[in-house]
Design a protein around this motif. Structure first.
Motif, PDB file in Angstrom:
ATOM      1  N   ILE A  58      20.264  71.463 -80.609  1.00  0.00           N
ATOM      2  CA  ILE A  58      21.434  70.926 -79.905  1.00  0.00           C
ATOM      3  C   ILE A  58      21.622  69.456 -80.248  1.00  0.00           C
ATOM      4  CG2 ILE A  58      22.391  70.354 -77.634  1.00  0.00           C
ATOM      5  CD1 ILE A  58      20.955  72.872 -76.562  1.00  0.00           C
ATOM      6  N   LEU A  59      20.530  68.712 -80.201  1.00  0.00           N
ATOM      7  CA  LEU A  59      20.591  67.265 -80.425  1.00  0.00           C
ATOM      8  C   LEU A  59      20.969  66.923 -81.863  1.00  0.00           C
ATOM      9  CD1 LEU A  59      20.124  64.811 -78.612  1.00  0.00           C
ATOM     10  CD2 LEU A  59      17.788  64.691 -79.492  1.00  0.00           C
ATOM     11  N   ARG A  60      20.438  67.667 -82.824  1.00  0.00           N
ATOM     12  CA  ARG A  60      20.625  67.320 -84.230  1.00  0.00           C
ATOM     13  C   ARG A  60      21.853  67.955 -84.872  1.00  0.00           C
ATOM     14  NH1 ARG A  60      16.209  64.674 -86.405  1.00  0.00           N
ATOM     15  NH2 ARG A  60      14.235  64.842 -85.281  1.00  0.00           N
ATOM     16  N   PHE A  61      22.242  69.143 -84.396  1.00  0.00           N
ATOM     17  CA  PHE A  61      23.305  69.862 -85.083  1.00  0.00           C
ATOM     18  C   PHE A  61      24.572  70.039 -84.248  1.00  0.00           C
ATOM     19  CE2 PHE A  61      19.306  71.450 -86.955  1.00  0.00           C
ATOM     20  CZ  PHE A  61      19.496  70.985 -88.250  1.00  0.00           C
ATOM     21  N   ILE A  62      24.440  70.247 -82.942  1.00  0.00           N
ATOM     22  CA  ILE A  62      25.622  70.512 -82.117  1.00  0.00           C
ATOM     23  C   ILE A  62      26.269  69.218 -81.643  1.00  0.00           C
ATOM     24  CG2 ILE A  62      26.462  71.588 -79.996  1.00  0.00           C
ATOM     25  CD1 ILE A  62      24.367  73.739 -80.340  1.00  0.00           C
ATOM     26  N   VAL A  63      25.457  68.300 -81.098  1.00  0.00           N
ATOM     27  CA  VAL A  63      26.012  67.052 -80.571  1.00  0.00           C
ATOM     28  C   VAL A  63      26.801  66.268 -81.628  1.00  0.00           C
ATOM     29  CG1 VAL A  63      25.439  64.817 -79.557  1.00  0.00           C
ATOM     30  CG2 VAL A  63      24.308  66.881 -78.712  1.00  0.00           C
ATOM     31  N   PRO A  64      26.292  66.123 -82.871  1.00  0.00           N
ATOM     32  CA  PRO A  64      27.058  65.356 -83.865  1.00  0.00           C
ATOM     33  C   PRO A  64      28.285  66.093 -84.422  1.00  0.00           C
ATOM     34  CG  PRO A  64      24.710  65.460 -84.419  1.00  0.00           C
ATOM     35  CD  PRO A  64      24.972  66.496 -83.387  1.00  0.00           C
ATOM     36  N   HIS A  65      28.384  67.397 -84.169  1.00  0.00           N
ATOM     37  CA  HIS A  65      29.459  68.190 -84.758  1.00  0.00           C
ATOM     38  C   HIS A  65      30.791  67.873 -84.089  1.00  0.00           C
ATOM     39  CE1 HIS A  65      31.687  71.671 -86.249  1.00  0.00           C
ATOM     40  NE2 HIS A  65      30.711  71.849 -87.114  1.00  0.00           N
ATOM     41  N   SER A  66      31.858  67.956 -84.874  1.00  0.00           N
ATOM     42  CA  SER A  66      33.191  67.620 -84.360  1.00  0.00           C
ATOM     43  C   SER A  66      33.627  68.538 -83.224  1.00  0.00           C
ATOM     44  CB  SER A  66      34.217  67.688 -85.502  1.00  0.00           C
ATOM     45  OG  SER A  66      34.229  68.985 -86.091  1.00  0.00           O
ATOM     46  N   ILE A  67      33.082  69.759 -83.184  1.00  0.00           N
ATOM     47  CA  ILE A  67      33.480  70.716 -82.156  1.00  0.00           C
ATOM     48  C   ILE A  67      32.818  70.430 -80.812  1.00  0.00           C
ATOM     49  CG2 ILE A  67      31.685  72.479 -82.430  1.00  0.00           C
ATOM     50  CD1 ILE A  67      35.491  73.114 -82.179  1.00  0.00           C
ATOM     51  N   PHE A  68      31.841  69.515 -80.778  1.00  0.00           N
ATOM     52  CA  PHE A  68      31.093  69.274 -79.546  1.00  0.00           C
ATOM     53  C   PHE A  68      31.999  68.790 -78.414  1.00  0.00           C
ATOM     54  CE2 PHE A  68      28.114  66.672 -76.877  1.00  0.00           C
ATOM     55  CZ  PHE A  68      27.382  67.732 -76.401  1.00  0.00           C
ATOM     56  N   GLY A  69      32.951  67.928 -78.746  1.00  0.00           N
ATOM     57  CA  GLY A  69      33.881  67.447 -77.723  1.00  0.00           C
ATOM     58  C   GLY A  69      34.645  68.585 -77.077  1.00  0.00           C
ATOM     59  N   TRP A  70      35.011  69.566 -77.905  1.00  0.00           N
ATOM     60  CA  TRP A  70      35.703  70.753 -77.379  1.00  0.00           C
ATOM     61  C   TRP A  70      34.779  71.538 -76.445  1.00  0.00           C
ATOM     62  CZ3 TRP A  70      40.368  72.781 -76.858  1.00  0.00           C
ATOM     63  CH2 TRP A  70      40.485  74.137 -76.554  1.00  0.00           C
ATOM     64  N   SER A  71      33.511  71.641 -76.810  1.00  0.00           N
ATOM     65  CA  SER A  71      32.547  72.359 -75.975  1.00  0.00           C
ATOM     66  C   SER A  71      32.427  71.707 -74.600  1.00  0.00           C
ATOM     67  CB  SER A  71      31.170  72.380 -76.654  1.00  0.00           C
ATOM     68  OG  SER A  71      31.235  72.968 -77.920  1.00  0.00           O
ATOM     69  N   LEU A  72      32.370  70.382 -74.577  1.00  0.00           N
ATOM     70  CA  LEU A  72      32.267  69.667 -73.303  1.00  0.00           C
ATOM     71  C   LEU A  72      33.532  69.860 -72.469  1.00  0.00           C
ATOM     72  CD1 LEU A  72      30.574  66.294 -74.331  1.00  0.00           C
ATOM     73  CD2 LEU A  72      29.521  68.457 -73.648  1.00  0.00           C
ATOM     74  N   LYS A  73      34.668  69.925 -73.141  1.00  0.00           N
ATOM     75  CA  LYS A  73      35.929  70.172 -72.453  1.00  0.00           C
ATOM     76  C   LYS A  73      35.929  71.552 -71.809  1.00  0.00           C
ATOM     77  CE  LYS A  73      40.936  69.944 -73.220  1.00  0.00           C
ATOM     78  NZ  LYS A  73      42.013  69.726 -74.238  1.00  0.00           N
ATOM     79  N   CYS A  74      35.362  72.524 -72.518  1.00  0.00           N
ATOM     80  CA  CYS A  74      35.262  73.889 -71.989  1.00  0.00           C
ATOM     81  C   CYS A  74      34.399  73.920 -70.723  1.00  0.00           C
ATOM     82  CB  CYS A  74      34.661  74.822 -73.042  1.00  0.00           C
ATOM     83  SG  CYS A  74      35.691  75.079 -74.496  1.00  0.00           S
ATOM     84  N   ILE A  75      33.261  73.227 -70.775  1.00  0.00           N
ATOM     85  CA  ILE A  75      32.348  73.198 -69.626  1.00  0.00           C
ATOM     86  C   ILE A  75      33.033  72.563 -68.420  1.00  0.00           C
ATOM     87  CG2 ILE A  75      30.222  72.135 -68.748  1.00  0.00           C
ATOM     88  CD1 ILE A  75      29.021  72.547 -71.551  1.00  0.00           C
ATOM     89  N   PHE A  76      33.780  71.492 -68.657  1.00  0.00           N
ATOM     90  CA  PHE A  76      34.490  70.828 -67.565  1.00  0.00           C
ATOM     91  C   PHE A  76      35.581  71.729 -67.001  1.00  0.00           C
ATOM     92  CE2 PHE A  76      37.895  68.010 -65.982  1.00  0.00           C
ATOM     93  CZ  PHE A  76      37.187  67.395 -64.949  1.00  0.00           C
ATOM     94  N   GLN A  77      36.314  72.396 -67.899  1.00  0.00           N
ATOM     95  CA  GLN A  77      37.401  73.277 -67.482  1.00  0.00           C
ATOM     96  C   GLN A  77      36.887  74.424 -66.614  1.00  0.00           C
ATOM     97  OE1 GLN A  77      40.758  73.494 -68.049  1.00  0.00           O
ATOM     98  NE2 GLN A  77      41.088  75.604 -67.372  1.00  0.00           N
ATOM     99  N   ASP A  78      35.783  75.050 -67.017  1.00  0.00           N
ATOM    100  CA  ASP A  78      35.324  76.268 -66.356  1.00  0.00           C
ATOM    101  C   ASP A  78      34.340  76.028 -65.211  1.00  0.00           C
ATOM    102  OD1 ASP A  78      36.909  77.700 -68.053  1.00  0.00           O
ATOM    103  OD2 ASP A  78      35.300  78.438 -69.317  1.00  0.00           O
ATOM    104  N   LEU A  79      33.560  74.947 -65.302  1.00  0.00           N
ATOM    105  CA  LEU A  79      32.532  74.704 -64.281  1.00  0.00           C
ATOM    106  C   LEU A  79      32.779  73.440 -63.470  1.00  0.00           C
ATOM    107  CD1 LEU A  79      29.270  75.579 -66.267  1.00  0.00           C
ATOM    108  CD2 LEU A  79      30.608  77.076 -64.774  1.00  0.00           C
ATOM    109  N   GLY A  80      33.701  72.605 -63.922  1.00  0.00           N
ATOM    110  CA  GLY A  80      33.960  71.353 -63.224  1.00  0.00           C
ATOM    111  C   GLY A  80      32.860  70.324 -63.406  1.00  0.00           C
TER     112      GLY A  80
END
Length: 199
Positions: A58-80
């Motif tokens: 997660i730290l080395r491959f997901i966090v630096p990836h451009s899609i990570f911001g979208w993932s965080l947006k998804c978590i906020f949208q669905d879980l608050g």
């Protein structure tokens, strides 16, 4: 899955289904033309991984990836839950593991959970119960003849990577001890539910 005759697409819809992180969230990515809205599936599998093994990836491959911001947006949208304001990389990576899995459970409501450490043979056995298929002989033989294990510990396999930038393996157990007590507690509870133990 194709080895046993199932057409399950990776991030696209095959004849028999899809292995696709986009289905974990109710937020639809506009860059994804394909949609599964209104579709029903006979079997919903939640693939999980030990949080200490997942941490480095997660730290080395997901966090630096451009899609990570979208993932965080998804978590906020669905879980608050807003992870965007977290500056501590440890809190962010472990928090991501926790809340992404919670989001999968909430949105997909999986019937079956599969731990990646169990290897392909266990997955074939699981699928065989639902789709009446037989694992390939080479998988069966390697499992019984050599005690087949694919990923019993990502931490140990990480040590033999040839990429110099990844040569030094993080001590995820020590990193885990440094996150907040409340997050540690939540991760321990969820890990236990998945059949994992954290020392």
């Amino acid at each position: 899955m194709r080895e046993i005759g199932l057409d399950v697409g990776h991030e696209f819809l095959g004849e028999n289904g899809t292995s696709n992180w986009h289905v974990a969230t109710s937020l639809r990515n506009p860059s994804r033309v394909e949609t599964i809205e209104g579709m029903t599936f006979d079997l919903r599998i939640h693939q999980v991984r030990h949080p200490l093994d997942a941490y480095e990836s997660i730290l080395r491959f997901i966090v630096p990836h451009s899609i990570f911001g979208w993932s965080l947006k998804c978590i906020f949208q669905d879980l608050g839950v807003n992870l965007r304001g977290i500056n501590d990389s440890r809190e962010l990576a472990f928090g991501y593991w926790l809340y992404w899995n919670l989001m999968v459970e909430q949105n997909i409501r999986p019937q079956v959970r599969f731990r990646v450490e169990e290897g392909h043979y266990a997955l074939y056995q699981l699928l065989a119960r639902y789709f009446h298929v037989t694992p390939p002989n080479r998988i069966v033989e390697s499992h019984f003849n050599t005690g087949f294990r694919e990923k019993t510990s990502q931490r140990s396999t990480a040590k033999v990577r040839h990429d110099a930038t990844l040569a030094k393996t993080l001590d995820s157990a020590e990193e885990f001890k440094r996150i907040s007590a409340s997050l540690r507690y939540q991760i321990r509870v969820k890990s236990h539910a998945y059949g994992y133990a954290i020392p």
